[in-house]
Scaffold this motif. Sequence first.
Motif, PDB file in Angstrom:
ATOM      1  N   HIS A  53       4.085   0.635   3.428  1.00 37.88           N
ATOM      2  CA  HIS A  53       3.130  -0.190   4.160  1.00 37.88           C
ATOM      3  C   HIS A  53       3.869  -1.119   5.111  1.00 37.88           C
ATOM      4  O   HIS A  53       4.945  -1.634   4.792  1.00 37.88           O
ATOM      5  N   GLN A 101       1.439   2.293  -2.482  1.00 39.82           N
ATOM      6  CA  GLN A 101       1.663   1.525  -1.256  1.00 39.82           C
ATOM      7  C   GLN A 101       2.754   0.493  -1.510  1.00 39.82           C
ATOM      8  O   GLN A 101       2.603  -0.386  -2.371  1.00 39.82           O
ATOM      9  N   HIS A 148      -4.521  -0.157   5.336  1.00 38.75           N
ATOM     10  CA  HIS A 148      -4.060  -1.344   4.601  1.00 38.75           C
ATOM     11  C   HIS A 148      -4.646  -2.591   5.246  1.00 38.75           C
ATOM     12  O   HIS A 148      -4.252  -2.977   6.348  1.00 38.75           O
TER      13      HIS A 148
END
Length: 309
Positions: free
Chosen positions: A190, A164, A35
């Motif tokens: 995340h 996510q 990420h």
Amino acid sequence: MTDPSFVRQRHVTDGRDLAYPPLPEALTVPVYDNHTHLEMSDGDEPLDYREHLDRASSVGVRGVVQVGNDVETSRWSAETAAIEPRMLAAVALHPNDAPDYAERGELDDALAVIAELAGRPRVRAVGETGLDFFRTEEGSRREAQFRSFEAHIEIAKQNDIALQIHDRDAHADVVATLKRVGAPERTVFHCFSGDVELARICADNGWYMSFAGNVTFKNAPNLREALASAPRHLIMVETDAPFLTPTPYRGRPNAPYLIPHTLRAMAEVIGTDASTLAAQITSNTELVYRRWDSEPVGPPPTTPIGIIA
């Protein structure tokens, strides 16, 4: 024409050190940053995505998931991943942006763009989406967040790609929404921000927990306790660059090449060595997003990325 290097500029806080930290010692076993936001300019000498990826490669970070937050950055992420073998893409409307689209009467159209982008090659996740009650009070703006989150969950399932999740001050509602709508097979929290109890809920449901640089902060014992309790087959590592730079460089610009600091701190918390943890995290990450080389990249574009010819 060449593609633009940046779509956004990070807000510059007065007094913040804008120098990028030095390269850390390279990892023996490589990992992925699952990420990051390389479309965002930061630092006194901004690095474009190719420079970021070159630095990352030099210290054992073999690839990244580049994450969109709105229509523009999601399109940039999808189109850049299509030509960059070290990058996969995630596309979504951030929960703090979804209410703005709704108030302009544009939420349905924006979600339609995300749905189209989610079906493109090398787009392997819908995100970041979720709920953020830190900046959003009760009322119509929260309703727009729920509506957007539920639509993103369906987009991820329709395309059989990962989800996510951005979850800030909304743990109970995020979990309840996932259970009510039905979470995708591969769901990732995340920048995991919960405690041992949320880690237990994630483990019980097979949801992945991705830890960022804030797990190294002195004021985050809850994150380290959650990490220590989490099953190893459900953990991943990320930067959320340019934010959340790990100790000892907190406050300076963050980048994928700084992953080794976070991973080594995680290994210490868990009580294992960095190479063993890196091998586990690499396996986890490829299970969630598939291999970075499983789809070919295309030639560079003839018009700027994100611009319709």
